[in-house]
Motif scaffolding. Structure first.
Motif, PDB file in Angstrom:
ATOM      1  N   TYR A 126       0.887   4.275  -2.397  1.00 25.90           N
ATOM      2  CA  TYR A 126       0.625   5.874  -2.298  1.00 25.90           C
ATOM      3  C   TYR A 126       1.927   6.955  -2.577  1.00 25.90           C
ATOM      4  O   TYR A 126       1.768   7.991  -2.815  1.00 25.90           O
ATOM      5  N   GLU A 133       0.818  -1.077   0.095  1.00 19.82           N
ATOM      6  CA  GLU A 133      -0.195  -0.133  -0.003  1.00 19.82           C
ATOM      7  C   GLU A 133       0.863   1.304  -0.197  1.00 19.82           C
ATOM      8  O   GLU A 133       0.729   2.190  -0.733  1.00 19.82           O
ATOM      9  N   GLU A 188      -8.995  -0.661  -0.788  1.00 19.86           N
ATOM     10  CA  GLU A 188      -8.738  -1.113   0.732  1.00 19.86           C
ATOM     11  C   GLU A 188     -10.031  -0.781   1.664  1.00 19.86           C
ATOM     12  O   GLU A 188     -10.200  -1.569   2.407  1.00 19.86           O
ATOM     13  N   ALA A 240      -3.058   5.063  -7.307  1.00 18.28           N
ATOM     14  CA  ALA A 240      -3.112   5.133  -5.794  1.00 18.28           C
ATOM     15  C   ALA A 240      -4.482   5.135  -5.133  1.00 18.28           C
ATOM     16  O   ALA A 240      -4.822   4.882  -4.237  1.00 18.28           O
ATOM     17  N   TYR A 253      -6.445   3.017  -2.558  1.00 16.32           N
ATOM     18  CA  TYR A 253      -7.130   3.659  -1.497  1.00 16.32           C
ATOM     19  C   TYR A 253      -8.444   2.979  -1.204  1.00 16.32           C
ATOM     20  O   TYR A 253      -8.968   2.617  -0.158  1.00 16.32           O
ATOM     21  N   THR A 254      -9.232   3.564  -2.142  1.00 16.78           N
ATOM     22  CA  THR A 254     -10.792   3.089  -2.215  1.00 16.78           C
ATOM     23  C   THR A 254     -10.957   1.680  -2.170  1.00 16.78           C
ATOM     24  O   THR A 254     -11.795   1.222  -1.425  1.00 16.78           O
TER      25      THR A 254
END
Length: 454
Positions: free
Chosen positions: A75, A71, A411, A404, A408-409
């Motif tokens: 990012y 992750e 996860e 990224a 994020y969405t």
């Protein structure tokens, strides 16, 4: 501003008029009399640039995955895009103050000097994972794009269509040898040796740029001075892109390609981290073992991609360029990517994902890369250095930022592997649509410049 006139050869030159070197290279590319020296030097330069990158890329995976996981790796790409908003205009301004050889040499040596600073940080026991990841992402897009821009400046459109597959062989071979050597160095010395080796290789690459320039000058003495001319101080790379529909389509293609590719890399990285934790545990005592596992896994992964990519570059790319042309070759990679991610919809095993990603990346780094570089042949010198740098750096990293956001969405909503694959299928369809539009613009541009049919 007119670019340096490369060696002009007869398009219908018979094989009997070729020298020994040209005939030996004929199974790979149609190299004609007087072109071999410059083409081989550029092939060697690209070999070394990619070998250095794969040494550093393996080190990057060790640092970032061991310190933060998949992750954080995704990012961190956002930081690269933000930095490039300032770096790309600064690069364009610097390019207008020096000639092409000075530009290539000074930028390459600047990145080599940065590696010495990272070595000092490692020696001091500092954690450099995120910083090195951001730095390498900028190095990758800027230095590799710069050497391809230099190649596009050395050759005409007709020469580039014939010779870029040969230069791409150096690129693919360098990636393969670099990834193999990275695994060996990781086992014997650790990640610091990868950084030291990369710095030394970049110094050699800077010297080769001058050799290639001098060879071209020798073959075209009437145009000797144009290579010393600075780029016009006009619009920046971003401005050039927004003024030209052809460049906008290239930018869109690069953005979509990178979203699809990095999403696949995220899935693979997640599996690698999970496999390392399953094999050695998550405790601090096993950190070194997890680092070793990650480094060796990625070394084998990169080696397989590079070997297959090299074989495709050696035996397939020039033939596809000859029979399909650059325009139709644009469709091969997105079709393969679309097929691969469609097969991932049912969340296959780690081995299945590894095989699909190897196939996707092998085509990306051979045919896909060579085709993308050939798109810049029918453009001006300012476009090759300024706009290409903006596309190959910022647009690539903007794709990382978009990816990224997807991570994020995903996860937050606990998306499955199949759901991520479905998103990639949609992006691959958009990629195909852009390729269709770009093919038409490429033919228009080739006719407008009076160059070879691409």
């Amino acid at each position: 501003m007119a670019a340096l006139a490369p060696i002009v050869t007869n398009a219908a030159e018979p094989a009997a008029d070729k020298g020994l070197v040209e005939r030996l290279l004929s199974p790979i590319a149609d190299v004609r009399r007087g072109e071999a020296a410059t083409a081989l030097v550029m092939m060697l330069a690209m070999f070394l640039v990619l070998a250095a990158y794969y040494l550093l890329k393996t080190a990057r995976e060790v640092f970032i995955l061991s310190e933060g996981g998949a992750e954080v790796k995704s990012y961190s790409s956002a930081g690269q895009a933000v930095l490039l908003l300032a770096i790309v205009p600064a690069y364009g301004a610097f390019a207008s103050r020096v000639n092409r050889v000075q530009l290539v040499q000074r930028v390459t040596l600047f990145f080599a000097s940065n590696l010495l600073l990272f070595l000092l940080a490692l020696a001091a026991g500092l954690r450099i994972g995120i910083v090195f990841f951001v730095w390498l992402g900028i190095f990758n897009v800027m230095v590799i794009a710069q050497f391809w821009a230099f190649a596009a400046d050395l050759f005409t459109e007709e020469q580039g269509k014939r010779l870029f597959p040969l230069i791409g062989v150096g690129s693919s071979l360098g990636a393969w040898i670099g990834s193999i050597r990275a695994g060996q160095l990781m086992q014997s010395f650790g990640a610091w040796r990868l950084l030291a080796g990369g710095a030394g290789i970049l110094v050699v690459c800077a010297a080769l740029a001058r050799v290639a320039d001098r060879l071209t000058r020798r073959e075209a003495p009437a145009e000797r001075t144009s290579a010393d001319q600075k780029l016009a101080p006009g619009p920046s790379g971003f401005s050039l892109i927004f003024r030209d529909r052809y460049l906008l389509l290239i930018a869109a293609l690069v953005l979509l390609l990178n979203v699809v590719n990095t999403s696949g890399e995220y899935l693979f990285g997640k599996y690698v981290v999970s496999a390392a934790a399953a094999a050695y545990g998550t405790g601090d005592a096993a950190a070194a073992a997890r680092q070793q596992f990650v480094g060796e896994t990625y070394s084998r992964y990169f080696s397989a991609i590079s070997l297959i990519g090299f074989l495709l570059q050696l035996f397939v790319v020039s033939r596809l360029f000859k029979f399909l042309g650059v325009g139709r070759s644009l469709f091969v990679h997105p079709i393969v990517a679309l097929t691969s991610y469609a097969l991932m919809l049912r969340a296959p095993s780690f081995d299945a994902i590894r095989i699909l990603k190897i196939a996707d990346n092998a085509i990306a780094y051979s045919l896909g890369n060579t085709t993308m570089q050939a798109l810049w042949l029918p453009t001006s010198r300012e476009t090759k250095y300024k706009a290409k740098q903006a596309v190959d750096s910022f647009c690539v990293r903007a794709g990382d930022v978009l990816q990224a956001g997807i991570v994020y969405t995903g996860e937050l909503t606990a998306l499955t592997v199949g759901a991520f694959a479905a998103l990639n299928v949609a992006f691959a369809c958009a990629w195909l649509a852009v390729a269709f539009r770009l093919r038409g613009r490429l033919h228009e541009r080739s006719h407008l410049t009076g160059g070879a049919e691409l």
